[in-house]
Design a protein around this motif. Structure first.
Motif, PDB file in Angstrom:
ATOM      1  N   SER A 186       0.826  -1.217   0.000  1.00  0.00           N
ATOM      2  CA  SER A 186       0.000   0.000   0.000  1.00  0.00           C
ATOM      3  C   SER A 186       0.855   1.259   0.000  1.00  0.00           C
ATOM      4  CB  SER A 186      -0.926   0.013   1.229  1.00  0.00           C
ATOM      5  OG  SER A 186      -1.841  -1.046   1.177  1.00  0.00           O
ATOM      6  N   GLU A 187       2.038   1.202   0.655  1.00  0.00           N
ATOM      7  CA  GLU A 187       2.909   2.375   0.729  1.00  0.00           C
ATOM      8  C   GLU A 187       4.316   1.971   0.302  1.00  0.00           C
ATOM      9  OE1 GLU A 187       4.597   5.613   4.031  1.00  0.00           O
ATOM     10  OE2 GLU A 187       2.710   4.542   4.367  1.00  0.00           O
ATOM     11  N   LEU A 188       4.813   2.608  -0.753  1.00  0.00           N
ATOM     12  CA  LEU A 188       6.135   2.300  -1.298  1.00  0.00           C
ATOM     13  C   LEU A 188       7.019   3.535  -1.203  1.00  0.00           C
ATOM     14  CD1 LEU A 188       7.966   0.258  -2.769  1.00  0.00           C
ATOM     15  CD2 LEU A 188       7.036   1.123  -4.927  1.00  0.00           C
ATOM     16  N   ASP A 189       8.154   3.404  -0.518  1.00  0.00           N
ATOM     17  CA  ASP A 189       9.050   4.525  -0.263  1.00  0.00           C
ATOM     18  C   ASP A 189      10.465   4.117  -0.673  1.00  0.00           C
ATOM     19  OD1 ASP A 189      10.519   6.642   0.694  1.00  0.00           O
ATOM     20  OD2 ASP A 189       9.515   6.733   2.633  1.00  0.00           O
TER      21      ASP A 189
ATOM     22  N   ILE B  67      -1.189   0.547  -4.312  1.00  0.00           N
ATOM     23  CA  ILE B  67      -0.371   1.579  -3.672  1.00  0.00           C
ATOM     24  C   ILE B  67      -1.213   2.811  -3.341  1.00  0.00           C
ATOM     25  CG2 ILE B  67       1.521   3.213  -4.022  1.00  0.00           C
ATOM     26  CD1 ILE B  67       3.038   1.110  -5.464  1.00  0.00           C
ATOM     27  N   GLU B  68      -1.186   3.202  -2.062  1.00  0.00           N
ATOM     28  CA  GLU B  68      -1.891   4.396  -1.603  1.00  0.00           C
ATOM     29  C   GLU B  68      -0.915   5.535  -1.292  1.00  0.00           C
ATOM     30  OE1 GLU B  68      -4.404   3.456   1.665  1.00  0.00           O
ATOM     31  OE2 GLU B  68      -5.638   2.033   0.532  1.00  0.00           O
ATOM     32  N   VAL B  69       0.321   5.188  -0.938  1.00  0.00           N
ATOM     33  CA  VAL B  69       1.348   6.179  -0.623  1.00  0.00           C
ATOM     34  C   VAL B  69       2.598   5.837  -1.423  1.00  0.00           C
ATOM     35  CG1 VAL B  69       2.769   7.232   1.175  1.00  0.00           C
ATOM     36  CG2 VAL B  69       0.445   6.477   1.711  1.00  0.00           C
ATOM     37  N   LEU B  70       3.099   6.788  -2.209  1.00  0.00           N
ATOM     38  CA  LEU B  70       4.282   6.565  -3.030  1.00  0.00           C
ATOM     39  C   LEU B  70       5.262   7.710  -2.819  1.00  0.00           C
ATOM     40  CD1 LEU B  70       5.762   4.946  -5.247  1.00  0.00           C
ATOM     41  CD2 LEU B  70       4.537   6.337  -6.938  1.00  0.00           C
ATOM     42  N   LYS B  71       6.485   7.357  -2.409  1.00  0.00           N
ATOM     43  CA  LYS B  71       7.541   8.353  -2.215  1.00  0.00           C
ATOM     44  C   LYS B  71       8.767   7.903  -3.005  1.00  0.00           C
ATOM     45  CE  LYS B  71       6.010   9.491   2.478  1.00  0.00           C
ATOM     46  NZ  LYS B  71       6.391   9.512   3.918  1.00  0.00           N
TER      47      LYS B  71
ATOM     48  N   SER C 107      -4.078   6.408 -11.068  1.00  0.00           N
ATOM     49  CA  SER C 107      -4.479   5.527  -9.971  1.00  0.00           C
ATOM     50  C   SER C 107      -5.659   6.117  -9.209  1.00  0.00           C
ATOM     51  CB  SER C 107      -3.295   5.327  -9.011  1.00  0.00           C
ATOM     52  OG  SER C 107      -3.697   4.663  -7.831  1.00  0.00           O
ATOM     53  N   GLU C 108      -6.618   5.281  -8.923  1.00  0.00           N
ATOM     54  CA  GLU C 108      -7.759   5.713  -8.113  1.00  0.00           C
ATOM     55  C   GLU C 108      -7.503   5.487  -6.622  1.00  0.00           C
ATOM     56  OE1 GLU C 108     -11.389   4.018  -9.444  1.00  0.00           O
ATOM     57  OE2 GLU C 108     -11.356   5.054 -11.384  1.00  0.00           O
ATOM     58  N   LYS C 109      -6.449   4.725  -6.287  1.00  0.00           N
ATOM     59  CA  LYS C 109      -6.162   4.429  -4.884  1.00  0.00           C
ATOM     60  C   LYS C 109      -5.104   5.348  -4.286  1.00  0.00           C
ATOM     61  CE  LYS C 109      -7.664  -0.208  -3.820  1.00  0.00           C
ATOM     62  NZ  LYS C 109      -7.302  -1.415  -3.046  1.00  0.00           N
ATOM     63  N   LEU C 110      -4.230   5.918  -5.113  1.00  0.00           N
ATOM     64  CA  LEU C 110      -3.129   6.723  -4.604  1.00  0.00           C
ATOM     65  C   LEU C 110      -3.649   7.947  -3.853  1.00  0.00           C
ATOM     66  CD1 LEU C 110      -0.015   6.668  -4.671  1.00  0.00           C
ATOM     67  CD2 LEU C 110      -0.132   8.272  -6.588  1.00  0.00           C
TER      68      LEU C 110
END
Length: 443
Positions: free
Chosen positions: A131-134, A171-175, A189-192
């Motif tokens: 869900s969150e990729l950093d 993925i909801e959070v992408l850094k 994306s509809e979830k980001l």
């Protein structure tokens, strides 16, 4: 056993309560333990397997991965440390079962010979519905030996960015930080919900960025060499942050970002820099000839954070921005670290009276370095007092690099600045009669 008639009954009750509320760490539920472990770097989480049998495999069930190169043990050489780190990540992912991931963070000094390793790490996160990729492939200059390194360009497996990250639908959070070599980033994306892009610097390429994320609420673009920025749908965006190194050569990159503000005019929170260039504001006062509507206003903006100085050059820029924000309620002013000098102003602009349009502004917070620009700041505060219709609070926050100031006596420079500011406000005959003369605190 006879009860002592002189004993306080409440004391017995308190003792019983204490004995019944004492909890051993092993008595906590697995869900609570996993939640605690999720805050640790993965290396430390694995170390807890030595505590007891219950903890032996607990690390493998933690719904987050945090591979931190900064916290990894240092070996004889830079290259040995990086090799051992790579092997550690590989072994960890082999031993961990394929369970859904809430968060995956990777700090690593990327070089092309580690490309296949990094590809497999990113693939692992995506396959486990992260869900969150950093991702941070730089960390800090001190970790690099530039003359001995190979290529640092990294391209994503599955061509994910070019396909709008459709291969990563959860993925909801992408850094993404310091991802060298990326030319095209199309996000559909509809979830980001949160997107952070930082330090996309390369001498060969500029980034083409396209965003179609209707549920994105937070967007940060920091030090990105922008070739083109296209907003298709950011209808839910609430907070937008952008900055660039304050050098003339970066002017064009910053302008390409902020000239899209009219497409996200519904934002409530804005963080920008104050630049005045050739009679135009680089960061926010956008010219009609660049395709920006003349009547463009940020009607919903309630909170503004502005990096600024307090020269005539800076005040002209601040005044232009405030005209776009009729409903602004809170403003935070940070120091602007200028690499290049301000452009020279014409005689007309040098003598132009400063007028701030602040009909709704209630609070201003000034983050200042005591002793620097004191006279300019005093004049600025007096100007706020004179023109603030409903302004009722001004807060001064002293800044010190790497030094805590919460438990010490104020320096002489601070006392002097406070005294001057209080005098400036008290002597101004116009403005809000209920203005709190000065709210002073350390941070």
């Amino acid at each position: 056993m006879e009860e002592n008639p002189n004993q306080d009954p409440s004391a017995t009750t308190a003792t019983d309560a204490t004995s019944t509320t004492t909890t051993n760490l092993n008595d906590l539920s697995q869900d609570i333990l996993l939640h605690i472990l999720s805050f640790l770097p993965t290396l430390e989480s694995i170390t807890t397997s030595l505590i007891s049998k219950k903890w032996k495999s607990l690390w493998s069930l933690v719904p987050s991965l945090n591979f931190s190169y900064v916290h990894f043990p240092i070996y004889k050489s830079f290259f040995t440390t990086r090799q051992f780190f790579s092997e550690f990540v590989d072994r960890t992912l082999i031993l961990r079962p394929h369970l859904p991931l809430q968060k995956s963070r990777l700090e690593f000094i990327y070089e092309d010979r580690y490309g296949c390793h990094v590809d497999s790490w990113v693939r692992y996160a995506i396959r486990n519905r992260v869900s969150e990729l950093d991702l941070d492939f730089f960390i800090d200059e001190s970790f690099h030996i530039v003359e001995l390194e190979g290529r640092r360009d990294y391209d994503f497996p599955f061509s994910a960015p070019r396909n709008g990250f459709k291969a990563c639908p959860n993925i909801e959070v992408l850094k993404l930080e310091n991802c060298y070599g990326m030319e095209n980033l199309r996000l559909c994306s509809e979830k980001l919900k949160r997107l952070g892009l930082s330090s996309f610097y390369t001498a060969e390429r500029e980034l083409y960025l396209e965003l179609d994320c209707p549920n994105l609420v937070w967007l940060g673009i920091d030090c990105v060499e922008m070739g083109e920025f296209c907003i298709k749908n950011l209808s839910s965006l609430i907070e937008f942050r952008t900055s660039i190194a304050h050098k003339t050569e970066h002017y064009g990159h910053g302008f390409k970002v902020v000239k899209q503000l009219h497409r996200i005019a519904h934002i409530k929170h804005l963080v920008v820099q104050n630049w005045w260039r050739k009679g135009l504001l680089c960061t926010f006062c956008l010219a009609a000839k660049d395709g920006i509507p003349k009547d463009f206003l940020l009607h919903n903006l309630k909170h503004l954070e502005l990096q600024t100085g307090y020269t005539q050059y800076d005040l002209l820029g601040m005044a232009a921005l405030l005209e776009l924000c009729p409903n602004l309620e809170t403003m935070i002013l940070d120091p602007l670290y200028k690499i290049d000098d301000d452009e020279s102003l014409s005689e007309e602009l040098l003598n132009k009276p400063i007028h701030f349009s602040i009909p709704s502004l209630k609070e201003v917070k000034l983050k200042v370095i005591p002793g620097e620009n004191q006279n300019q700041i005093v004049q600025f505060v007096a100007l706020l007092k004179k023109q603030g219709v409903v302004l009722d609070k001004i807060v001064l926050v002293p800044l010190y690099s790497g030094i805590s100031v919460s438990r010490r006596r104020p320096l002489r420079a601070e006392v002097s600045m406070v005294g001057c500011l209080c005098s400036a406000v008290a002597l101004s005959p116009i403005g809000s009669p209920s203005l709190n003369i000065f709210a002073y605190r350390f941070s």
